[in-house]
Design an enzyme around this catalytic site. Structure first.
Site, PDB file in Angstrom:
ATOM      1  N   ASN A   1       2.415   4.521   7.212  1.00  0.00           N
ATOM      2  CA  ASN A   1       1.570   3.423   6.696  1.00  0.00           C
ATOM      3  C   ASN A   1       2.423   2.006   7.036  1.00  0.00           C
ATOM      4  O   ASN A   1       1.426   1.013   7.338  1.00  0.00           O
ATOM      5  CB  ASN A   1       1.859   3.445   5.191  1.00  0.00           C
ATOM      6  CG  ASN A   1       1.692   2.173   4.464  1.00  0.00           C
ATOM      7  OD1 ASN A   1       0.631   1.520   4.410  1.00  0.00           O
ATOM      8  ND2 ASN A   1       2.741   1.519   4.210  1.00  0.00           N
TER       9      ASN A   1
ATOM     10  N   ASP B   1      13.309   2.803  11.172  1.00  0.00           N
ATOM     11  CA  ASP B   1      13.101   1.590  11.895  1.00  0.00           C
ATOM     12  C   ASP B   1      12.219   1.544  12.880  1.00  0.00           C
ATOM     13  O   ASP B   1      12.700   2.022  13.912  1.00  0.00           O
ATOM     14  CB  ASP B   1      14.741   0.603  12.122  1.00  0.00           C
ATOM     15  CG  ASP B   1      14.354  -0.844  12.627  1.00  0.00           C
ATOM     16  OD1 ASP B   1      13.125  -1.383  12.507  1.00  0.00           O
ATOM     17  OD2 ASP B   1      15.426  -1.314  12.963  1.00  0.00           O
TER      18      ASP B   1
ATOM     19  N   TYR C   1      -3.068  -8.799  15.803  1.00  0.00           N
ATOM     20  CA  TYR C   1      -3.139  -7.756  14.982  1.00  0.00           C
ATOM     21  C   TYR C   1      -4.361  -6.962  15.317  1.00  0.00           C
ATOM     22  O   TYR C   1      -4.131  -5.390  15.265  1.00  0.00           O
ATOM     23  CB  TYR C   1      -3.214  -8.120  13.423  1.00  0.00           C
ATOM     24  CG  TYR C   1      -3.440  -6.958  12.439  1.00  0.00           C
ATOM     25  CD1 TYR C   1      -2.357  -6.262  12.122  1.00  0.00           C
ATOM     26  CD2 TYR C   1      -4.436  -6.722  11.825  1.00  0.00           C
ATOM     27  CE1 TYR C   1      -2.225  -5.101  10.954  1.00  0.00           C
ATOM     28  CE2 TYR C   1      -4.509  -5.650  10.776  1.00  0.00           C
ATOM     29  CZ  TYR C   1      -3.451  -4.778  10.333  1.00  0.00           C
ATOM     30  OH  TYR C   1      -3.526  -3.923   9.720  1.00  0.00           O
TER      31      TYR C   1
ATOM     32  N   LEU D   1       0.926  -1.181  -0.020  1.00  0.00           N
ATOM     33  CA  LEU D   1      -0.008   0.081   0.178  1.00  0.00           C
ATOM     34  C   LEU D   1       0.843   1.181   0.025  1.00  0.00           C
ATOM     35  O   LEU D   1       0.559   2.098  -0.573  1.00  0.00           O
ATOM     36  CB  LEU D   1      -0.925   0.338   1.238  1.00  0.00           C
ATOM     37  CG  LEU D   1      -2.265  -0.836   1.077  1.00  0.00           C
ATOM     38  CD1 LEU D   1      -2.767  -1.013   2.523  1.00  0.00           C
ATOM     39  CD2 LEU D   1      -3.210  -0.265   0.118  1.00  0.00           C
TER      40      LEU D   1
ATOM     41  N   LYS E   1      -4.210  -2.658  16.408  1.00  0.00           N
ATOM     42  CA  LYS E   1      -4.727  -1.559  15.755  1.00  0.00           C
ATOM     43  C   LYS E   1      -5.945  -0.894  16.652  1.00  0.00           C
ATOM     44  O   LYS E   1      -5.857   0.439  16.714  1.00  0.00           O
ATOM     45  CB  LYS E   1      -5.513  -2.050  14.532  1.00  0.00           C
ATOM     46  CG  LYS E   1      -4.614  -2.523  13.330  1.00  0.00           C
ATOM     47  CD  LYS E   1      -3.693  -1.233  13.113  1.00  0.00           C
ATOM     48  CE  LYS E   1      -2.992  -1.680  11.737  1.00  0.00           C
ATOM     49  NZ  LYS E   1      -2.029  -0.508  11.178  1.00  0.00           N
TER      50      LYS E   1
END
Length: 349
Positions: free
Chosen positions: A121, A94, A216, A42, A220
């Site tokens: 991103n 990083d 995950y 993306l 988020k």
């Protein structure tokens, strides 16, 4: 849970909603931006679309300089030969290292480059419990929550300063790539933290609490809760005159490397599901372009999906959720306190 955040709502959008491209009249000439995680997926596609709109200066913020150079060559080669080539620089970043994040933002400050947007991103989705060695935290939590929070906190006062010094330019934007999966997180670690009276970070670092299918989503959600508290703690003056903050959901996309750690039969099934349900990364990247350069002031403090405002996960709407949201903010500041001057940062936002 509202329909928008439900699984049926997700499927409806995946199959029946197509985020629009940027209007053909959009011109980014004379503008400069940063895209993290921009050598693939993306981030790369968003970079290509931004350059296609005439972006003059782009910083590819990547962990691997060699991969960034390869992406730079590919991006330049994709532009029309007749077009004036943009300036594309490769800067090392990083997210596994707090020191790297600090050096990156210090470099930006010293460069005096006037940034119009920063698209954050970079992220990971690990399906095995892994430890980020420099910090000793579980990697998904480190990258998606703690390190992205630090990068946001450091960029914010710098872009606020640029906004104050350049009143003739549009307010700069910090757009962070989130995920609708935040609304689906079971986040059992929060209950463990409350019952055992230990920190969320300690629970998340405990391998016995690692849920491959939920980690995950939880990462988020954690950043989303941090985002809400960050915006709530912004002064009214900075909200109205400083950098714009928004969170963007690109949808479920195939062709990215987000799930690259999946293995065996699970990887095969996941890959097949992405091809059936997933959007192309080109389509998903349209939402990132929109949040970074088109959404503007109405997007400040908002969660965007399919190029329009959408409801947050709603976790903080309950009494226990409000408590957890405040705890996420407190633990973020406590974690980052030893590496940056948190009190100074908070006074500047």
């Amino acid at each position: 849970m509202p329909f928008y955040n439900s699984y049926p709502g997700f499927l409806y959008r995946q199959f029946l909603v197509c985020p629009s491209k940027a209007p053909s009249t959009t011109s980014l000439r004379g503008k400069a931006g940063i895209v993290t995680g921009s050598n693939t997926g993306l981030g790369y596609q968003a970079s290509a679309q931004l350059l296609g709109l005439g972006l003059s200066y782009l910083i590819l913020a990547v962990r691997s300089i060699s991969k960034g150079e390869a992406a730079r060559k590919s991006l330049l080669a994709s532009l029309p030969a007749s077009a004036k080539p943009p300036v594309i620089e490769i800067w090392e970043l990083d997210l596994g290292s707090y020191a790297s994040i600090i050096v990156f933002v210090d470099r930006l400050r010293l460069s005096e480059i006037q940034i119009d947007f920063a698209l954050l991103n970079a992220g990971v989705a690990n399906f095995n419990f892994t430890v980020n060695q420099p910090t000793s935290h579980e990697t998904t939590i480190q990258i998606n929550w703690l390190s992205t929070a630090l990068l946001t906190l450091l960029l914010l006062p710098e872009l606020d300063r640029q906004a104050a010094n350049n009143l003739n330019r549009a307010r700069p934007v910090i757009s962070i790539v989130g995920s609708e999966t935040a609304a689906w997180a079971k986040f059992a670690e929060a209950q463990v933290s409350t019952k055992q009276e230990i920190s969320l970070i300690d629970v998340l670092d405990d391998k016995s609490h690692f849920d491959m299918g939920d980690r995950y989503y939880a990462s988020k959600l954690l950043y989303q809760l941090f985002f809400l508290e960050l915006f709530r703690n912004r002064s009214s003056a900075k909200r109205s005159t400083g950098a714009i903050l928004n969170l963007v959901n690109p949808g479920f996309c195939y062709g990215s490397e987000l799930h690259r750690t999946a293995e065996g039969a699970f990887a095969t099934v996941l890959g097949g599901m992405k091809r059936v349900i997933g959007r192309s990364i080109s389509m998903g990247a349209r939402t990132l372009v929109h949040s970074s350069v088109l959404a503007g002031e109405p997007s400040n403090g908002k969660y965007l999906s399919d190029n329009k405002p959408a409801p947050f996960a709603g976790y903080g709407d309950s009494d226990s959720g409000i408590i957890t949201q405040a705890q996420v903010w407190k633990e973020t500041l406590s974690e980052l306190g030893p590496v940056v001057n948190i009190d100074k940062l908070l006074s500047e936002i």
